[in-house]
Write a protein that holds these residues in place. Structure first.
Motif, PDB file in Angstrom:
ATOM      1  N   GLN A 114      -1.664   2.423 -13.165  1.00 34.02           N
ATOM      2  CA  GLN A 114      -2.991   3.024 -13.311  1.00 34.02           C
ATOM      3  C   GLN A 114      -2.877   4.540 -13.429  1.00 34.02           C
ATOM      4  OE1 GLN A 114      -5.749   0.926 -13.730  1.00 34.02           O
ATOM      5  NE2 GLN A 114      -3.944  -0.398 -13.868  1.00 34.02           N
TER       6      GLN A 114
ATOM      7  N   TYR B  31     -15.270   1.906 -12.330  1.00 34.96           N
ATOM      8  CA  TYR B  31     -13.837   1.712 -12.559  1.00 34.96           C
ATOM      9  C   TYR B  31     -13.321   0.490 -11.794  1.00 34.96           C
ATOM     10  CZ  TYR B  31      -8.820   2.624 -12.306  1.00 34.96           C
ATOM     11  OH  TYR B  31      -7.456   2.502 -12.356  1.00 34.96           O
TER      12      TYR B  31
ATOM     13  N   ARG C   8     -11.635  -2.868 -13.533  1.00 31.69           N
ATOM     14  CA  ARG C   8     -10.256  -3.265 -13.317  1.00 31.69           C
ATOM     15  C   ARG C   8     -10.146  -4.619 -12.623  1.00 31.69           C
ATOM     16  NH1 ARG C   8      -7.508  -2.396 -16.590  1.00 31.69           N
ATOM     17  NH2 ARG C   8      -5.596  -2.536 -15.358  1.00 31.69           N
TER      18      ARG C   8
END
Length: 328
Positions: A271, A214, A218
């Motif tokens: 997020q 992740y 990002r």
């Protein structure tokens, strides 16, 4: 002849007839208590004696009395009826979802949030159902679901897993975990761009691999390849390493209800992480069916409320952690 007799089944009603006759001292009074014909009691007990190869009663004009064999039969028969009664009650409770057990795979903290509220509410309604929780990453949980080792798993994302049913129940904001003396520790919220150049730490165990992927995803969107270091520790010690200045990490909103000295949690703008329940379509566990029904009823009002995000950055879509389906 006797060897053949003992192989024949003894029915529950036969046991009831014998016990009633023993309690009332006569076939006539036993029949009245059972609301049947006296001839039926007399005939069934005689058939039973023939099957067993031993008399259970001595008969006289004044009634009946148990023989030594009859006393033994009544003692065992009472215990058998008691066990049958317990078994019926237990099966009925399990069939209604009032008893039994549920094995649950989890990937989110139980400190707070939807999953915590769900477990608390279910326990208040169905306290006799045993709940067993197993930590693990989504891929492990899905494999266990397919093998019927788990009733349900609550995992990140909204993936349509092969051979499974799933439903999105809630979403959590994603938080950066910072040491309390960090430059952005006093900010109400931060952006991913604020974390460029930072060292990150993740656990080698779940959900470390997913958090690693992740972060790479990002921060790659910002043109940065992060320095991510794996640590062979669990969540609590990972938080302690953050407090000691060994690096930053990220976590979901539910974790922020726990207290970890020396660290602060700051929401990352835009997020949001979706969470879903996954189960086998052929799962016929009544207790699990009640848990699923409760989750659905609790999720409906939650679905009408929106998660607040800052206007500092355009809200991002809900980004699930990258999870690999273990299906061949």
């Amino acid at each position: 002849m006797i060897g053949e007799a003992v192989t024949l089944p003894v029915q529950v009603r036969h046991i009831n007839y014998v016990i009633a006759a023993a309690d009332h001292g006569s076939f006539r009074r036993a029949a009245a208590a059972l609301s049947v014909q006296e001839s039926a009691v007399s005939r069934r007990i005689r058939d039973l004696e023939d099957r067993l190869g031993a008399p259970l009663f001595t008969r006289s004009s004044g009634g009946v009395q148990l023989t030594p064999a009859g006393k033994q039969f009544v003692e065992r028969g009472r215990k058998a009826l008691s066990q049958i009664g317990l078994a019926k009650a237990e099966v009925t409770a399990i069939g209604r979802g009032e008893d039994g057990q549920i094995t649950i795979g989890i990937f989110s903290s139980l400190a707070s949030g939807f999953l915590s509220d769900l477990i608390q509410a279910f326990g208040a309604r169905h306290g006799s159902v045993k709940l067993t929780f197993i930590d693990g990453n989504p891929a492990e949980h899905i494999a266990a679901i397919r093998l019927r080792q788990l009733d349900v798993a609550f995992v990140t994302g909204v993936t349509n897993w092969q051979d499974c049913q799933s439903q999105h129940f809630w979403s959590e904001r994603i938080f950066a975990v910072l040491p309390s003396d960090h430059l952005h520790a006093c900010d109400a919220e931060i952006q991913f761009s604020d974390l460029i150049g930072e060292t990150f730490i993740v656990s080698e165990s779940a959900p470390g691999e997913e958090i690693h992927d992740y972060l790479v995803q990002r921060l790659a969107d910002l043109g940065y390849h992060p320095d991510i270091r794996q640590q062979g520790v669990g969540r609590d010690n990972l938080m302690r390493l953050v407090a000691l200045g060994c690096g930053l990490t990220v976590t979901s909103e539910a974790t922020t209800a726990a207290q970890f000295p020396g660290v602060v949690f700051r929401p990352i703008v835009g997020q949001v992480l979706p969470f879903s329940a996954v189960w086998a379509p052929q799962n016929d566990n009544p207790a699990f069916a009640r848990l699923l029904a409760l989750a659905r009823s609790m999720a409906r009002p939650a679905a009408t409320s929106k998660i607040n995000v800052s206007t500092r950055e355009k809200p991002a879509r809900a980004v699930p952690l990258q999870i690999r389906d273990p299906s061949p």
